[in-house]
Design a protein around this motif. Structure first.
Motif, mmCIF file in Angstrom:
data_model
loop_
_atom_site.group_PDB
_atom_site.id
_atom_site.type_symbol
_atom_site.label_atom_id
_atom_site.label_comp_id
_atom_site.label_asym_id
_atom_site.label_seq_id
_atom_site.Cartn_x
_atom_site.Cartn_y
_atom_site.Cartn_z
ATOM 1 N N PRO A 1 60.587 -13.774 -9.277
ATOM 2 C CA PRO A 1 59.341 -14.312 -9.839
ATOM 3 C C PRO A 1 59.618 -15.363 -10.916
ATOM 4 O O PRO A 1 60.479 -15.150 -11.781
ATOM 5 N N GLU A 2 58.914 -16.471 -10.859
ATOM 6 C CA GLU A 2 59.145 -17.549 -11.817
ATOM 7 C C GLU A 2 58.884 -17.104 -13.253
ATOM 8 O O GLU A 2 59.564 -17.548 -14.179
ATOM 9 N N ARG A 3 57.930 -16.190 -13.467
ATOM 10 C CA ARG A 3 57.624 -15.770 -14.832
ATOM 11 C C ARG A 3 58.808 -15.046 -15.474
ATOM 12 O O ARG A 3 58.995 -15.120 -16.697
ATOM 13 N N TRP A 4 59.595 -14.345 -14.668
ATOM 14 C CA TRP A 4 60.790 -13.692 -15.205
ATOM 15 C C TRP A 4 61.785 -14.738 -15.688
ATOM 16 O O TRP A 4 62.348 -14.622 -16.780
ATOM 17 N N SER A 5 62.013 -15.734 -14.850
ATOM 18 C CA SER A 5 62.978 -16.773 -15.211
ATOM 19 C C SER A 5 62.516 -17.562 -16.428
ATOM 20 O O SER A 5 63.312 -17.883 -17.323
ATOM 21 N N TYR A 6 61.224 -17.893 -16.474
ATOM 22 C CA TYR A 6 60.723 -18.626 -17.636
ATOM 23 C C TYR A 6 60.817 -17.788 -18.909
ATOM 24 O O TYR A 6 61.076 -18.318 -20.000
ATOM 25 N N GLY A 7 60.610 -16.491 -18.793
ATOM 26 C CA GLY A 7 60.753 -15.619 -19.952
ATOM 27 C C GLY A 7 62.173 -15.639 -20.494
ATOM 28 O O GLY A 7 62.387 -15.704 -21.709
ATOM 29 N N TRP A 8 63.148 -15.590 -19.575
ATOM 30 C CA TRP A 8 64.551 -15.644 -20.002
ATOM 31 C C TRP A 8 64.872 -16.985 -20.646
ATOM 32 O O TRP A 8 65.539 -17.053 -21.693
ATOM 33 N N LEU A 9 64.392 -18.073 -20.039
ATOM 34 C CA LEU A 9 64.655 -19.400 -20.594
ATOM 35 C C LEU A 9 64.002 -19.565 -21.963
ATOM 36 O O LEU A 9 64.585 -20.185 -22.866
ATOM 37 N N ARG A 10 62.805 -19.033 -22.132
ATOM 38 C CA ARG A 10 62.129 -19.122 -23.423
ATOM 39 C C ARG A 10 62.960 -18.451 -24.520
ATOM 40 O O ARG A 10 63.122 -18.986 -25.620
ATOM 41 N N ARG A 11 63.535 -17.288 -24.195
ATOM 42 C CA ARG A 11 64.382 -16.593 -25.166
ATOM 43 C C ARG A 11 65.681 -17.361 -25.409
ATOM 44 O O ARG A 11 66.186 -17.398 -26.537
ATOM 45 N N PHE A 12 66.226 -17.972 -24.352
ATOM 46 C CA PHE A 12 67.477 -18.726 -24.498
ATOM 47 C C PHE A 12 67.298 -19.865 -25.496
ATOM 48 O O PHE A 12 68.143 -20.089 -26.372
ATOM 49 N N ALA B 1 55.258 -25.908 -23.630
ATOM 50 C CA ALA B 1 54.535 -25.389 -24.800
ATOM 51 C C ALA B 1 53.492 -24.369 -24.364
ATOM 52 O O ALA B 1 53.304 -23.333 -25.014
ATOM 53 N N ALA B 2 52.831 -24.631 -23.245
ATOM 54 C CA ALA B 2 51.837 -23.691 -22.728
ATOM 55 C C ALA B 2 52.489 -22.388 -22.279
ATOM 56 O O ALA B 2 51.827 -21.339 -22.239
ATOM 57 N N ARG B 3 53.783 -22.431 -21.955
ATOM 58 C CA ARG B 3 54.518 -21.225 -21.557
ATOM 59 C C ARG B 3 55.152 -20.517 -22.752
ATOM 60 O O ARG B 3 55.914 -19.574 -22.582
ATOM 61 N N GLY B 4 54.876 -20.993 -23.955
ATOM 62 C CA GLY B 4 55.358 -20.316 -25.149
ATOM 63 C C GLY B 4 56.654 -20.839 -25.724
ATOM 64 O O GLY B 4 57.192 -20.263 -26.673
ATOM 65 N N PHE B 5 57.195 -21.936 -25.185
ATOM 66 C CA PHE B 5 58.410 -22.530 -25.742
ATOM 67 C C PHE B 5 58.084 -23.207 -27.068
ATOM 68 O O PHE B 5 57.009 -23.785 -27.240
ATOM 69 N N ALA B 6 59.031 -23.134 -28.004
ATOM 70 C CA ALA B 6 58.819 -23.728 -29.325
ATOM 71 C C ALA B 6 59.888 -24.776 -29.613
ATOM 72 O O ALA B 6 60.849 -24.929 -28.853
ATOM 73 N N ASN B 7 59.702 -25.508 -30.708
ATOM 74 C CA ASN B 7 60.689 -26.490 -31.178
ATOM 75 C C ASN B 7 61.016 -27.548 -30.118
ATOM 76 O O ASN B 7 62.158 -28.003 -30.003
ATOM 77 N N LEU B 8 60.010 -27.946 -29.358
ATOM 78 C CA LEU B 8 60.221 -28.907 -28.280
ATOM 79 C C LEU B 8 60.218 -30.346 -28.807
ATOM 80 O O LEU B 8 59.465 -30.688 -29.717
#
Length: 340
Positions: free
Chosen positions: A119-130, A149-156
């Motif tokens: 599932p893409e949401r799993w991968s995006y969750g891992w990338l967000r933490r990375f 940013a809409a997926r919760g990524f910061a410091n972009l």
């Protein structure tokens, strides 16, 4: 001047957008007298990627990454990829309290889901933490910035790309002896590149494919009427771009598409789907056509002025790419606690 350490899982002799971006960025930094060091697969034992044997995965560890940190003593660390080397360097930096920047080059969740049912949401969750602990996560376009940013990524931070104008410029066309018009794509031939979306189109004239990869043999067998030119580089590649009437970009996983800039710099307009990279490359120009219907875009692009394509390419440069990178590195002067 500054001493930079880049950690990347993608490096020469691989041919892809990540390697092109990093090598051109490093060249621009070296022209400004900065000192460059690279931690790459050349520094480790490697093994073939299970779904893509041409790519080697490294047996990287935080201990070995830490040794390089201690030896180089960089002024700034940039983690370019999220693979084993990037992960090892991330852990080594966090352990030592060393600030770093990261970059988001590929829609890895979509890339992965094209190969295995994750599932893409799993991968995006891992990338967000990375990317969360980085001082800045560099992304290639404003559209990608908004999406992450809409997926919760910061410091972009939006980080453009460039094109080598000493190579990619209007050239005399090759004597291809193909019926016109010529529709060209330049790509690694792999499932995530969506090449079939181009090859299946009902278009007049000829379809031309430049590139190599794990899907090439199957594509050649399946599409006998398509001309496959193999991997091309340098001026020969530029002349292929210049020989085409339209450059077709079918990818839905690339976050930018440096090949778009190369085509434009050779005076060739492009056609693509409505995706972040092409949207930002096109901007408000008349250098290409973007549509949910790729065939419609390809046919419409035949009417475009090659001069508009060339002029749009002038808005991008590797020097601007280096400027943005250095601005992001300046953030490392700010005090900010790091967390895993």
């Amino acid at each position: 001047m500054g001493r930079f350490l880049f950690a990347t899982d993608a490096w020469e002799p691989q041919v892809n957008g990540v390697v092109r971006t990093l090598s051109n960025l490093m060249g621009a930094l070296e022209r400004r007298s900065h000192e460059i060091h690279v931690l790459s697969p050349h520094d480790f034992l490697t093994f073939p990627c299970p779904t893509y044997p041409d790519i080697r995965l490294s047996l990287a560890t935080a201990r070995l990454a830490g040794r390089r940190l201690d030896a180089v003593r960089p002024d700034h660390v940039h983690i370019a990829t999220e693979g084993p080397i990037g992960s090892a360097m991330r852990k080594a930096c966090l352990t030592r309290g060393i600030a770093f920047t990261t970059s988001f080059h590929t829609r890895f969740p979509e890339y992965l889901s094209a190969r295995v049912p994750v599932p893409e949401r799993w991968s995006y969750g891992w990338l967000r933490r990375f990317h969360a602990p980085s001082l800045a996560c560099l992304v290639p376009t404003r559209t990608m910035h908004t999406e992450l940013a809409a997926r919760g990524f910061a410091n972009l931070k939006t980080w453009t790309r460039g094109v080598d104008r000493s190579i990619f410029k209007p050239h005399p066309p090759l004597a291809l002896d193909l019926p016109g018009p010529i529709f060209l794509t330049v790509s690694r031939l792999a499932p995530e590149k969506n090449i079939e979306a181009f090859l299946d189109l009902d278009l007049p004239g000829s379809k031309l494919v430049v590139g190599d990869g794990p899907s090439r043999e199957a594509l050649v067998a399946r599409y006998p009427d398509v001309h496959f030119a193999g991997l091309q580089t340098g001026e020969t590649l530029a002349r292929y771009y210049a020989s085409a009437d339209v450059f077709v970009f079918p990818s839905r996983t690339d976050t930018f598409g440096i090949v778009l800039l190369e085509a434009l710099a050779c005076g060739t307009p492009f056609a693509s789907y409505r995706e972040p990279g092409p949207l930002d490359v096109l901007g408000s120009s008349a250098a290409g056509v973007i549509s949910h219907d790729l065939r419609e875009a390809a046919l419409a692009a035949l009417t475009l002025d090659r001069g508009d394509a060339l002029r749009r390419s002038l808005d991008f440069s590797w020097e601007a790419c280096a400027d943005i990178f250095l601005e992001a590195c300046d953030l490392n002067l700010a005090e900010r606690p790091l967390s895993a």
